[in-house]
Design an enzyme around this catalytic site. Sequence first.
Site, PDB file in Angstrom:
ATOM      1  N   ASP A 168      -7.105   5.875  -3.805  1.00 25.57           N
ATOM      2  CA  ASP A 168      -6.369   4.716  -3.299  1.00 25.57           C
ATOM      3  C   ASP A 168      -6.024   3.791  -4.460  1.00 25.57           C
ATOM      4  OD1 ASP A 168      -5.275   2.623  -1.945  1.00 25.57           O
ATOM      5  OD2 ASP A 168      -6.942   2.347  -0.558  1.00 25.57           O
ATOM      6  N   ASP A 194     -17.022  -0.498  13.375  1.00 27.93           N
ATOM      7  CA  ASP A 194     -16.845  -0.994  14.742  1.00 27.93           C
ATOM      8  C   ASP A 194     -16.085  -2.317  14.705  1.00 27.93           C
ATOM      9  OD1 ASP A 194     -18.293   1.151  15.602  1.00 27.93           O
ATOM     10  OD2 ASP A 194     -20.158   0.033  15.886  1.00 27.93           O
ATOM     11  N   HIS A 200      -3.006   1.523   6.711  1.00 23.41           N
ATOM     12  CA  HIS A 200      -3.226   1.504   5.269  1.00 23.41           C
ATOM     13  C   HIS A 200      -2.904   2.894   4.744  1.00 23.41           C
ATOM     14  CE1 HIS A 200      -4.504   0.463   1.369  1.00 23.41           C
ATOM     15  NE2 HIS A 200      -5.637   1.138   1.388  1.00 23.41           N
ATOM     16  N   CYS A 241       0.806  -1.227   0.000  1.00 21.72           N
ATOM     17  CA  CYS A 241       0.000   0.000   0.000  1.00 21.72           C
ATOM     18  C   CYS A 241       0.835   1.271   0.000  1.00 21.72           C
ATOM     19  CB  CYS A 241      -0.999  -0.019   1.145  1.00 21.72           C
ATOM     20  SG  CYS A 241      -0.280   0.065   2.814  1.00 21.72           S
ATOM     21  N   ASN A 246     -14.333   4.129  10.060  1.00 18.41           N
ATOM     22  CA  ASN A 246     -15.418   4.238  11.036  1.00 18.41           C
ATOM     23  C   ASN A 246     -16.048   2.926  11.484  1.00 18.41           C
ATOM     24  OD1 ASN A 246     -16.092   7.133  11.689  1.00 18.41           O
ATOM     25  ND2 ASN A 246     -16.044   7.246   9.460  1.00 18.41           N
TER      26      ASN A 246
END
Length: 713
Positions: free
Chosen positions: A355, A397, A332, A274, A395
């Site tokens: 990306d 969980d 990342h 990456c 974001n």
Amino acid sequence: MEDLKIHNVNLEKSENLERHRTEGFSSSKTLVVRRGAPFRVSLELEGRAFNPKADTLKIKVMLGRLYVAMPVTFSKRVSSSQWIAYIDPHGLNLQNPSIFISCPASAPVGCYIFQLYVFTQNKKTTCASNKFNLLCNPWCREDAVYIPFEDQREEYIQNDSGLLFIGTAMNIVSRPWAFDQFEPDILEICLNLLQVSPQHKRSRRMDYLNRNNPIYISRVVSAMINSEDDRGVLKGKWEGDFKEGVNPSLWTGSGDILTQWADSGYKPVKYGQCWVFAAVMCTVMRVLGIPCRVVTNFNSAHDTNENLVIEEFYSVTGQKMNISKDSIWNFHVWVECWMTRPDLGSEMAGWQVLDPTPQERSGGVYCCGPAAVKAIKDRRIDLVFDIPFVYAEVNADVRSIVVNEGRVVSYSTDTEKVGAFICTKAVGFPIHQNITRDYKYIKSPTPTLSSRSSTISEDSTPNRDSTLNRDWTLNRDSTLNKDSTLNKDSTLNRGSSKGVVVVLSLDKVPVEGEPVRFTVKVINRQRVAKRMKVHLNAQAKKYNHSPSDTFWESHGAIQLAPMDVKVIRQQILPAEYENVDGDDLINLAVVLEDLASKELFLASDEFNIASPELTIQVADEDSIVLNKEQTAIVTFTNRFSYPVSGVLAVVGAGLIQGKLLFRVLSLHPGSGLTQHITFIPNKVGTKMLQASLLLKNINSTIRGFEMVSVSRA
């Protein structure tokens, strides 16, 4: 009388490069200018002088088969929306007239041919042609990539070196990188990247027309950096050996990668991960004139089922298991580019996520973005491009699940782990800048190592029960196989917040060659005594993978009095983690089992072990001037408990041509390396001198860098 002829067209390269802030591309054989601003060319005529009343000049500008023809006027009227050519009547030299060519701020990027025609009174025509490369212009207010601050333009366009950030949020590692955008041939390679793209092959005309739009350009480049769908620059590889190419950890700059790609006839370079994909894309975007910076998201989620929940599974002994298709990368790396978004509205202008690492398809192609950072923060998942995917990366969980014989026996949810820290290089300084708040609304301060460690009270001294008892054995038959399925009827235990709390924290940043010291704090919130089994487990892992087998473990038991607190201190010795590869991380977990209620309590952490650094000292660093030989000293002290050897490589865009290599023979523990380096700066400005020592007997690379300010003589 001899008629008028064009002998030569002088591109006034030095003047135009300075005017368009493209001096860095002085090695290019072709003039490099930016759209939305005029550039000057001078005619060298043969025969008679130019007669404004009898002679006519016309210019034809071509990009592929697209062209625009315009008369050369004497009106100094510049337009930001159309091509114009004019002669400034003040100081006109009729034997060598100067012509200004002004292109619109929305002109397509690319390599142009322009032809200049002279029509005389006798109807005779003479012609001359030349080329120029046209780039975006972040200095022009009418350009879609205009960025209003000069220090940001210097950082995000002109800076040819920078820092990439990897590791973990608790122990950020700065990796120096040479973007190399001004090195020989890099400009041409980046423009050829657009020519090699499938969009250009499919329809040259539409590709040229669309190159006026940075949104389009950025999606093309995002797809072309990886080679999944096309003849892209880099082939990704995240596991196995790298014998057919280069280990991604060994790259130090974009120049070698782009040059190898072009020299091979546009065959993918092996290999990238990456941070390499992102750094190379940053180079290409800066070359094309689009402000770009490299961004790291620590604890980056890959949510395959789009439910914004990442599930992680542990055995009752604390071993993390490779079951879920979801994953969390410890870090990342992507890029942000600055542009307006007329397709989304003015409020979405600014930084956009792109990306190039191939993870998911976007519009059928492995690319991602541009996703407006403001849209990510506001969860505008109804907008293009790829906002839901990036939103989940920062974001989602995390649900940590403990399983025993295929059944869920306990779980807990962490709403703050993902996107714990998002950063980029600070403008003008070799440090990171926290941009987490650009992506998400923060309820509490971003955690640091010190804040996590501060949960241990200074007066919490361990008593005799806080040492792990190693006398009992563990039944290992509870490990869940990869093909096991969870029993949906299992009772999920949420009791940890009411009954027992376990906190796992590192005592200090781990450093290679030193023990990893950590603390487990157990709090009994109930008014009943408890006896608990304690399982500690350490596994090595790649930043983007589930952990491998356990390499260290410890098991025991503790007694907790009512409302009691126990502090367990442990360490992992260097000999116990020495087989962990240099860039790998460690997953450390503790599972507590209440022997009476059978409740389980889990705490885990993932961390990297910092490598020692090389030190670079530049002699007379306040008097470094262009084209004058300078000296630097690279030093390293072996703090390992065994001898090391390897190869020292030194590079520096604008300072050193190519790469300097030095063989390093066996360095015994405590002994040092001192290597003198000579270099001759060939570019003015702040440059990065970087050195890396590849150790052969262990899989580790020691790095260091020094910023060097070069002035004119």
